[in-house]
Scaffold this motif. Structure first.
Motif, PDB file in Angstrom:
ATOM      1  N   GLN A  96       0.843  -1.199   0.000  1.00 20.52           N
ATOM      2  CA  GLN A  96       0.000   0.000   0.000  1.00 20.52           C
ATOM      3  C   GLN A  96       0.882   1.254   0.000  1.00 20.52           C
ATOM      4  O   GLN A  96       0.628   2.195  -0.750  1.00 20.52           O
ATOM      5  N   TYR A 115      -1.534  -1.346  -6.252  1.00 20.11           N
ATOM      6  CA  TYR A 115      -2.896  -1.328  -5.701  1.00 20.11           C
ATOM      7  C   TYR A 115      -3.670  -2.612  -5.991  1.00 20.11           C
ATOM      8  O   TYR A 115      -4.541  -2.995  -5.224  1.00 20.11           O
ATOM      9  N   ALA A 128      -8.669   1.770  -1.343  1.00 19.61           N
ATOM     10  CA  ALA A 128      -7.661   1.233  -2.254  1.00 19.61           C
ATOM     11  C   ALA A 128      -8.278   0.900  -3.614  1.00 19.61           C
ATOM     12  O   ALA A 128      -7.601   0.990  -4.642  1.00 19.61           O
TER      13      ALA A 128
END
Length: 176
Positions: A96, A115, A128
């Motif tokens: 992340q 991602y 996300a």
């Protein structure tokens, strides 16, 4: 067999300096103590140091990334976070952070690639999915972005869903 006296003799004569990039310097005459020549011992130590540099721990990569962020070197930070995650795939927060930092430097292809690994863990990484869709769009992967935007809005349950639908509709219109 090497006894304690032999070890003490070797360590008293062997000066080993490990430099951060994995270079090893020796200053000694250790021929015969371990049944191998100085050159063979040097090769063994250099090989071991290069291996340890290649197998740097995920924690070290994470620390390097944090240092790069402090210096404003976001691309380098992203690369280090990615290396850390590669070494420790159970730590999704590392990928992340790689994605976030790739986005900071407008490397949307690498951001989208990072991602994508969070898409099965959206409860742990809210947003996300939207960031993934945005990165795909910015990278020019329009059809993938369209699908990602649609999946995002279909699963969105926030109290501002109507506002979010308008935003996503605008993003999708920008693809068309």
């Amino acid at each position: 067999l090497v006894d304690d006296d032999d070890r003490a003799q070797v360590f008293s004569r062997l000066f080993l300096v490990v430099i951060s990039d994995g270079v090893v310097l020796l200053d000694s005459d250790v021929t015969g103590v371990f049944g191998q020549s100085y050159d063979a011992l040097l090769e063994s130590i250099v090989a071991a140091s290069q291996l340890s540099a290649q197998e740097m721990s995920w924690r070290r990569h994470k620390k390097n990334a944090e240092t790069y962020i402090e210096q404003g070197k976001y691309y380098e930070a992203a690369e280090e976070y990615r290396k850390a995650w590669t070494a420790k795939r159970s730590k999704l927060e590392l990928i992340q952070q790689a994605a976030i930092n790739y986005s900071r430097v407008n490397d949307y292809r690498k951001a989208a690639d990072a991602y994508q690994y969070l898409q099965d863990n959206l409860a742990e990484f809210p947003g996300a999915d939207l960031s993934y869709a945005m990165a795909l769009k910015q990278d020019g992967s329009y059809e993938k972005a369209r699908g990602a935007f649609q999946r995002f809005i279909d699963s969105y349950t926030g109290t501002d869903k109507a506002v979010m639908q308008e935003i996503i509709a605008t993003e999708i219109a920008g693809i068309d």
